[in-house]
Design a protein around this motif. Structure first.
Motif, PDB file in Angstrom:
ATOM      1  N   GLN A 273       0.811  -1.222   0.000  1.00  0.00           N
ATOM      2  CA  GLN A 273       0.000   0.000   0.000  1.00  0.00           C
ATOM      3  C   GLN A 273       0.851   1.282   0.000  1.00  0.00           C
ATOM      4  OE1 GLN A 273      -3.400   0.021  -0.369  1.00  0.00           O
ATOM      5  NE2 GLN A 273      -3.086  -2.167  -0.702  1.00  0.00           N
ATOM      6  N   SER A 300      -1.817  -1.168  -8.925  1.00  0.00           N
ATOM      7  CA  SER A 300      -3.004  -0.355  -9.152  1.00  0.00           C
ATOM      8  C   SER A 300      -4.272  -1.125  -8.795  1.00  0.00           C
ATOM      9  CB  SER A 300      -3.060   0.088 -10.615  1.00  0.00           C
ATOM     10  OG  SER A 300      -4.238   0.813 -10.881  1.00  0.00           O
ATOM     11  N   THR A 301      -4.276  -2.433  -9.082  1.00  0.00           N
ATOM     12  CA  THR A 301      -5.470  -3.252  -8.847  1.00  0.00           C
ATOM     13  C   THR A 301      -5.692  -3.512  -7.356  1.00  0.00           C
ATOM     14  OG1 THR A 301      -5.187  -4.328 -10.985  1.00  0.00           O
ATOM     15  CG2 THR A 301      -6.589  -5.447  -9.373  1.00  0.00           C
ATOM     16  N   ARG A 303      -5.279  -2.144  -4.230  1.00  0.00           N
ATOM     17  CA  ARG A 303      -4.942  -0.949  -3.481  1.00  0.00           C
ATOM     18  C   ARG A 303      -5.875  -0.672  -2.318  1.00  0.00           C
ATOM     19  NH1 ARG A 303      -6.851   1.064  -8.606  1.00  0.00           N
ATOM     20  NH2 ARG A 303      -8.729   2.337  -8.403  1.00  0.00           N
ATOM     21  N   ALA A 304      -6.718  -1.659  -1.945  1.00  0.00           N
ATOM     22  CA  ALA A 304      -7.555  -1.568  -0.748  1.00  0.00           C
ATOM     23  C   ALA A 304      -8.334  -0.251  -0.696  1.00  0.00           C
ATOM     24  CB  ALA A 304      -6.698  -1.722   0.515  1.00  0.00           C
ATOM     25  N   ASP A 305      -8.972   0.074  -1.823  1.00  0.00           N
ATOM     26  CA  ASP A 305      -9.815   1.274  -1.912  1.00  0.00           C
ATOM     27  C   ASP A 305      -9.055   2.580  -1.723  1.00  0.00           C
ATOM     28  OD1 ASP A 305     -12.080  -0.295  -2.364  1.00  0.00           O
ATOM     29  OD2 ASP A 305     -12.388  -0.574  -0.214  1.00  0.00           O
ATOM     30  N   ARG A 306      -7.740   2.539  -1.831  1.00  0.00           N
ATOM     31  CA  ARG A 306      -6.962   3.765  -1.762  1.00  0.00           C
ATOM     32  C   ARG A 306      -6.646   4.220  -3.180  1.00  0.00           C
ATOM     33  NH1 ARG A 306      -2.018   2.658   2.259  1.00  0.00           N
ATOM     34  NH2 ARG A 306      -1.519   4.749   1.528  1.00  0.00           N
ATOM     35  N   LYS A 307      -6.346   5.495  -3.329  1.00  0.00           N
ATOM     36  CA  LYS A 307      -6.022   5.986  -4.666  1.00  0.00           C
ATOM     37  C   LYS A 307      -4.687   5.389  -5.109  1.00  0.00           C
ATOM     38  CE  LYS A 307      -3.704  10.286  -3.286  1.00  0.00           C
ATOM     39  NZ  LYS A 307      -3.700  11.754  -3.417  1.00  0.00           N
TER      40      LYS A 307
END
Length: 363
Positions: A273, A300-301, A303-307
């Motif tokens: 992350q 990118s895939t 990313r635990a809902d992070r940008k």
């Protein structure tokens, strides 16, 4: 006076073991002819071979011998009295055994903007200038004396790593208080420089070659940072609490991860992350290019809902076809990119200014 400045220029090049032909020898000769006393040579000797950093972490025996031989030639060309300290130092070096390892010491500096005029000017370039201010810090690296060693080229520092570190020091806000993942860290130059100048929250060094990981870990410790020994293995979520407890007095937190782009797992990626991803000199082979792009797509895939992280890749353009292939593969993968403008200052005094480009990727 020019002499202290000349001594410092010799010092920066010598401690980093730059090629001897890049030293300001002609200027030294001119100074010696103008004032043929020994003070300038003694100053250079003590700023180079007898500098405390060099005594503790010396360049290769061959390099020091060649440098001192050249220094003696310049002294003898002035027909001045022999300088015993030069010959005594050379005798000590001649008695040393050659080693397969050496040290390089890179003095760090920050770019400062200095106002040159008291009045406001329409053109900022006329009212201010950028200067390098030494930080008093250095990056010390243990390196292989051979470009290829242990079946890898990862045991030496490449120019793109220096360029990326220079760009980072001019753009420290990109890294400040953020989690940084470096892909293909090699023996650690870029990451150590960023940790010393840019104040990241967490810095994750990564590589996949066992010899490189071992040397990387040694260099991180050499520069005063603390690492948990098990951090050189695959990243494990359950050990993060232990790692944080062990290094809670240190900022940034430093992690070394064994990371193979081709076989990286979803669990590893979710554990990483990063806010920022960087890499230097990893674009030199078509197969590696594809593996790198695959790794970026995975980051990118998962990313635990992070940008998605900001991504910066530095590389020396040795083969234009390889560079074009990298751009084409990025386009094919739907990864936008832009070229980062060239830096204004060179901190590390290159032998020959290499053709290095830094791309920002948008994954």
């Amino acid at each position: 006076m020019a002499e202290p400045e000349l001594g410092s220029r010799f010092q920066r090049r010598f401690l980093a073991a730059r090629q001897l032909r890049s030293f300001p020898w002609l200027e030294l000769e001119q100074n010696l002819r103008t004032a043929p006393d020994s003070s300038l040579l003694v100053d250079i000797l003590h700023k180079t071979i007898l500098h405390p950093l060099c005594v503790k972490y010396p360049p290769s025996t061959k390099y020091r011998r060649c440098f001192l031989t050249e220094l003696i030639k310049k002294h003898e060309s002035t027909a001045a009295e022999p300088l015993d300290e030069l010959y005594d130092t050379l005798a000590d070096i001649l008695n040393e055994e050659e080693s397969t390892r050496c040290y390089k010491n890179y003095l760090l500096a920050l770019t400062l903007i200095v106002n040159c005029k008291p009045v406001v000017c329409a053109d900022p370039s006329l009212s201010s200038r950028r200067v390098l201010q030494p930080t008093g810090e250095c990056v010390t690296l243990s390196e292989s004396v051979a470009i290829i060693s242990g079946g890898t080229t990862g045991l030496v520092t490449w120019d793109a790593a220096l360029h990326l570190a220079e760009w980072a020091t001019e753009n420290s806000a990109v890294f400040s208080n953020r989690t940084v993942l470096e892909l293909g860290s090699g023996i650690g130059f870029t990451g150590i420089a960023i940790c010393k100048t840019c104040n990241p929250k967490t810095y994750i060094f990564s590589d996949c070659h066992p010899c490189v990981l071992k040397q990387l870990t040694e260099n991180i410790r050499l520069n005063g940072f603390v690492l948990e020994p098990e951090r050189t293995q695959h990243i494990q979520t359950e050990s993060r609490g232990q790692e944080a407890e062990a290094t809670n007095c240190q900022k940034p937190k430093l992690i070394v991860a064994e990371l193979d782009w081709g076989s990286v797992t979803e669990k590893q990626l979710l554990d990483l992350q990063p806010d920022v991803v960087i890499a230097a000199d990893v674009v030199y082979d078509p197969e590696i290019i594809l593996a790198l792009i695959g790794m970026l797509q995975k980051l990118s895939t998962f990313r635990a809902d992070r940008k998605p992280p900001e991504v910066y890749i530095a590389f020396t353009i040795r083969n234009p076809d390889t560079y074009r292939l990298f751009q084409a593969e990025l386009d094919k993968a739907g990864i936008r990119w832009q070229i980062i403008p060239a830096r204004s200052n060179s901190i590390f005094l290159y032998d020959v200014q290499p053709n290095v480009t830094i791309l920002q990727l948008f994954i």
